[in-house]
Enzyme design. Structure first.
Site, PDB file in Angstrom:
ATOM      1  N   CYS A 125      -8.120   0.511  11.451  1.00  0.00           N
ATOM      2  CA  CYS A 125      -9.335  -0.113  10.765  1.00  0.00           C
ATOM      3  C   CYS A 125     -10.380  -0.610  11.875  1.00  0.00           C
ATOM      4  O   CYS A 125     -11.412  -0.955  11.753  1.00  0.00           O
ATOM      5  CB  CYS A 125      -9.067  -1.153   9.777  1.00  0.00           C
ATOM      6  SG  CYS A 125      -8.078  -0.602   8.359  1.00  0.00           S
ATOM      7  N   SER A 150       1.015  -1.169  -0.027  1.00  0.00           N
ATOM      8  CA  SER A 150      -0.139  -0.064  -0.046  1.00  0.00           C
ATOM      9  C   SER A 150       0.893   1.195   0.090  1.00  0.00           C
ATOM     10  O   SER A 150       1.780   1.368   0.820  1.00  0.00           O
ATOM     11  CB  SER A 150      -0.783  -0.095   1.080  1.00  0.00           C
ATOM     12  OG  SER A 150      -1.713   1.238   1.273  1.00  0.00           O
TER      13      SER A 150
END
Length: 376
Positions: free
Chosen positions: A320, A195
């Site tokens: 998250c 990422s």
């Protein structure tokens, strides 16, 4: 501001932001379009793809760009498992939510999952994985660096062992290790997630390396982008910034890894002077940028907010999972009790973190912790 939540996201390099603006304004075409504006954008996309492939020592056709690490993880897992009628997969109890929740969903759909519990740091062994393999095992998904604890899993040893099982695909979530911990050879790794925003790139761009893309089935359907495995217009500016951040980070990675390791040792030494502090991260064989500690009698949210009032920003757990309000699933998954999981904070560094910032953070903790323990 002292920003120490870099495992959630990093501040983009100024050069990356400049590039983003340039490409968004001058190369805004859709790379799938046939006219010259689209073709110019396609050239930018191809150039970035080649640069990343060169860094990873792979073929550019083995890179599938996504909207981020989560989508890449889901594509890797579902792209392998859902084509099977009744498959078995192996993962650990300390994986990122995008892996853990995807696997749970597949389990609800009738597939079989083995969740390996490692040691107190969540680290599993090659023997544990080998013992869990069944005749219908098609996937092993294990993160390289655990995002809350910093634990490094024995990825290369696992890859070598699993190479004897050609039916099994080995997926590695390397989002937290890119540029921080050497990944090693991809020769025995089938799928790997990366990422951009974890390495001072921009949000909204991830990628899945697939040794053999033809083995992956799409989870989204639409156009023919990314070999029809990830339809939708590519985020050209974001992908170019990913390549730029990777290029900039790679040029200083070795030096920065050593510097972060020294900073981390300093912080551990100082935090151990605070009464009752538990170091949850492994002291050795750990990523240099992640440190997790529990401070009894202080709820993690209380300490995070107290530090925030002094413009020092740390986290309770993975971004998250933070807003669930539940204790850290990762610490529970590593075998710790609820109290330790409820009082854990994560301090995560980046290539932009300075020693002065860490010294200020330590002083704040030494001042705040006794006060908060008195009132709780």
């Amino acid at each position: 501001m002292i920003y120490l939540d870099n495992s959630a996201t990093t501040k983009p390099y100024p050069e990356v932001l400049t590039l983003y603006t340039t490409i968004s304004s001058q190369y805004f075409g859709n790379p799938s379009s046939l006219h010259s504006v689209g073709m110019e954008a396609e050239q930018v996309l191809n150039h970035a793809r080649k640069k990343i492939a060169h860094f990873l020592s792979c073929q550019k056709e083995q890179l599938l760009f996504t909207s981020g690490g989560t989508e890449a993880n889901v594509l890797a897992i579902k792209g392998i498992v859902t084509k099977e009628k009744s498959a078995h997969m192996i993962t650990t109890t300390v994986e990122h939510a995008s892996v853990y929740e995807t696997v749970r969903q597949l389990e609800d759909a009738g597939h079989e999952v083995t969740y390996l519990q490692g040691d107190a740091f969540g680290r599993v062994t090659v023997e544990q994985v080998k013992d869990a393999i069944k005749k219908n095992t098609v996937l092993v998904s294990i993160g390289h660096v655990q995002g809350e604890l910093g634990t490094i899993q024995p990825i290369q040893e696992l890859a070598e062992m699993l190479s004897a099982y050609p039916r099994i695909q080995f997926h590695v979530d390397a989002v937290q290790s890119l540029l921080k911990v050497p990944i090693g050879s991809l020769s025995n790794i089938d799928l790997m997630t990366l990422s951009s925003h974890k390495i001072h790139g921009t949000n909204g761009t991830g990628l899945l390396y697939a040794k053999n893309p033809s083995l992956v089935k799409p989870i989204l359907y639409g156009g023919g982008q990314e070999q029809s495995l990830r339809p939708g217009s590519e985020h050209v500016a974001g992908i170019a910034c990913f390549a730029k951040a990777l290029e900039m980070g790679a040029s200083v990675a070795n030096k920065e890894q050593e510097r972060l390791l020294s900073l981390r040792k300093l912080v551990i030494h100082e935090l151990e002077q605070i009464k009752g502090v538990f170091i949850n991260s492994p002291v050795s064989n750990s990523a240099p940028h992640i440190l997790n500690v529990s401070i009894p009698a202080i709820k993690a949210e209380v300490l995070v907010q107290s530090l925030s009032q002094e413009k020092i920003y740390v986290s309770t757990q993975s971004a998250c999972s933070t807003k669930t309000g539940a204790p850290s699933r990762i610490l529970l998954g590593a075998g710790h009790d609820r109290q330790r999981a409820e009082t854990a904070i994560r301090i995560s560094l980046s290539f932009l973190t300075t020693e002065e910032e860490m010294t200020t953070c330590i002083k704040a903790l030494k001042r705040l912790v006794p006060k908060l323990q008195e009132v709780t």
